[in-house]
Design a protein around this motif. Structure first.
Motif, PDB file in Angstrom:
ATOM      1  N   VAL A 157       0.944  -1.156   0.074  1.00  0.00           N
ATOM      2  CA  VAL A 157      -0.184  -0.436   0.023  1.00  0.00           C
ATOM      3  C   VAL A 157       0.765   1.146   0.107  1.00  0.00           C
ATOM      4  N   VAL A 158       0.325   1.881  -1.259  1.00  0.00           N
ATOM      5  CA  VAL A 158       1.204   3.220  -1.280  1.00  0.00           C
ATOM      6  C   VAL A 158       0.682   4.396  -0.500  1.00  0.00           C
ATOM      7  N   ALA A 159       1.148   4.833   0.428  1.00  0.00           N
ATOM      8  CA  ALA A 159      -0.173   6.325   1.303  1.00  0.00           C
ATOM      9  C   ALA A 159       1.608   7.205   1.578  1.00  0.00           C
ATOM     10  N   GLN A 160       1.216   8.387   1.881  1.00  0.00           N
ATOM     11  CA  GLN A 160       2.053   9.185   2.682  1.00  0.00           C
ATOM     12  C   GLN A 160       1.790   9.995   3.516  1.00  0.00           C
ATOM     13  N   GLY A 161       1.829  11.380   4.381  1.00  0.00           N
ATOM     14  CA  GLY A 161       1.504  11.296   5.971  1.00  0.00           C
ATOM     15  C   GLY A 161      -0.356  12.258   5.281  1.00  0.00           C
ATOM     16  N   GLN A 162      -1.000  12.298   6.614  1.00  0.00           N
ATOM     17  CA  GLN A 162      -2.037  12.780   6.560  1.00  0.00           C
ATOM     18  C   GLN A 162      -2.452  13.824   6.017  1.00  0.00           C
ATOM     19  N   ASN A 163      -3.077  14.419   5.245  1.00  0.00           N
ATOM     20  CA  ASN A 163      -3.270  15.362   4.828  1.00  0.00           C
ATOM     21  C   ASN A 163      -2.658  15.704   3.307  1.00  0.00           C
ATOM     22  N   ASP A 165      -0.967  15.640  -0.476  1.00  0.00           N
ATOM     23  CA  ASP A 165      -2.418  16.215  -1.999  1.00  0.00           C
ATOM     24  C   ASP A 165      -1.993  14.313  -2.642  1.00  0.00           C
ATOM     25  N   ALA A 166      -3.782  14.680  -2.495  1.00  0.00           N
ATOM     26  CA  ALA A 166      -4.123  12.611  -3.192  1.00  0.00           C
ATOM     27  C   ALA A 166      -3.037  13.072  -4.223  1.00  0.00           C
ATOM     28  N   ALA A 167      -3.190  13.892  -5.086  1.00  0.00           N
ATOM     29  CA  ALA A 167      -2.972  13.772  -6.670  1.00  0.00           C
ATOM     30  C   ALA A 167      -1.018  13.180  -6.176  1.00  0.00           C
ATOM     31  N   SER A 168      -0.588  13.507  -5.572  1.00  0.00           N
ATOM     32  CA  SER A 168       1.059  13.688  -5.011  1.00  0.00           C
ATOM     33  C   SER A 168       1.147  11.486  -4.927  1.00  0.00           C
ATOM     34  N   VAL A 169      -0.052  11.295  -3.727  1.00  0.00           N
ATOM     35  CA  VAL A 169      -0.244   9.974  -3.611  1.00  0.00           C
ATOM     36  C   VAL A 169      -0.136   8.667  -4.884  1.00  0.00           C
ATOM     37  N   ALA A 170      -1.267   8.961  -5.273  1.00  0.00           N
ATOM     38  CA  ALA A 170      -2.044   8.742  -6.638  1.00  0.00           C
ATOM     39  C   ALA A 170       0.243   8.842  -7.640  1.00  0.00           C
TER      40      ALA A 170
END
Ligand code: GDP
Length: 300
Positions: A157-163, A165-170
């Protein structure tokens, strides 16, 4: 019928409304058509789709096409199936496209996260290498839920910190998936933001960012719709379709829903393929959508 459908959809509003008709051997007359009309409207088939169906049956009845009520009910079944058959197109994972990117969209609470889990398991069982992107960065619990699911099931699962940028996660996720030769990437997205406009803008941005790494991505924009929300489902789809170009639907919670008739309204108004139907909470209850199985499960 096909195993499971009938048992899971028993007691849904549609069969409730039409159940009596089949058991008490009704007369072939306008009252019968009125009863059918009421049952379809009550199940949220929608006024336009219902009127179309009922008036067509009335014409055939006047033309003496039906020997008895049973024949008319058989024709109703056939017309209901015919409405859904054009949208009963399963999602085919193109294995030549690596990764095949599925962007899931839909409002909170419809079953999006659980659907992602069920799909991931299904594709994994089919032998595909899988990765998930925790793109619902607005809701901290959504990221945690997806990560926990990934750990339990051995899926990255690729995740970043809370809040984040969703596009950056994608973008990160697609880059990682390409680097690792993953077959299928399923990306979650927010089901709610501070504003509706913000949410739609974010979906547009995610699509653009994915397109930078692969001009053909996303390969499926899969919208999850709650089958219990009735006609509300139509306005939700209208909005998400305008923002993200929906290419497939999952209709959840059809088990025990009195509003499952909305599937017919969705099919008629949008013609967007219905990929899967949720007929329960177990993983195996997410079924490839099957027009005949669905209609037969609704009819008594
Ligand atoms: P999200 O907010 O859209 O991510 O929703 P969740 O995935 O957390 O699901 C919300 C609830 O709906 C959970 O309790 C799921 O188990 C339930 N759910 C999802 N699909 C179905 C279905 O087809 N039938 C039933 N009965 N419950 C479902």
């Amino acid at each position: 019928g096909k195993p499971g459908w009938r048992e899971r959809l028993r007691g849904s509003g549609f069969s409730r409304g039409l159940g009596g008709l089949f058991s008490r051997n009704p007369k072939l007359d306008d009252d019968l058509l009125d009863e059918i009309e009421t049952a379809l409207i009550t199940a949220d088939v929608g006024v336009t789709a219902t009127t179309g169906l009922v008036e067509h049956l009335r014409k055939r009845m006047k033309a003496r096409e039906f020997a008895d009520a049973r024949a008319l009910l058989a024709a109703l079944r056939a017309e209901l199936v015919a409405l859904l058959e054009p949208v009963a197109k399963p999602l085919v994972i193109d294995t030549a496209t690596r990764p095949f990117v599925i962007l899931t969209v839909g409002v909170n609470g419809v079953g999006k996260t659980t659907t992602i889990g069920k799909l991931a398991r299904r594709y994994k069982d089919e032998g595909h290498g899988l990765m998930l992107a925790a793109g619902d960065t607005f809701r901290a619990a959504a990221v945690a839920q997806l990560q926990a699911w990934g750990e339990r099931n051995g899926v990255a699962v690729v995740a970043q910190g809370q809040n984040a940028d969703a596009a950056s996660v994608a973008f990160d996720a697609l880059q990682a998936a390409k680097a690792r030769g993953v077959d299928v990437l399923i990306a979650d997205t927010a089901g709610r933001l501070h504003t509706q406009q913000g949410l739609m803008a974010e979906l547009g941005k995610i699509k653009r960012v994915l397109g930078k790494l692969d001009p053909t991505a996303p390969h499926e924009v899969l919208m999850v719709i709650d089958g219990t929300t009735g006609q509300n489902a139509l306005s939700q789809l209208r909005q998400f379709h305008a923002a993200a170009g929906v290419t497939g639907l999952v209709v959840t919670k059809l088990d025990g829903s009195a509003k499952g008739g909305v599937v017919f309204a969705l099919a008629r108004e949008f013609g967007i393929p219905i990929r899967y139907a949720g007929i329960g909470e177990r993983p195996e209850d997410l079924r490839v959508f099957d027009a005949e199985a669905f209609v037969d499960a609704l009819l008594p």
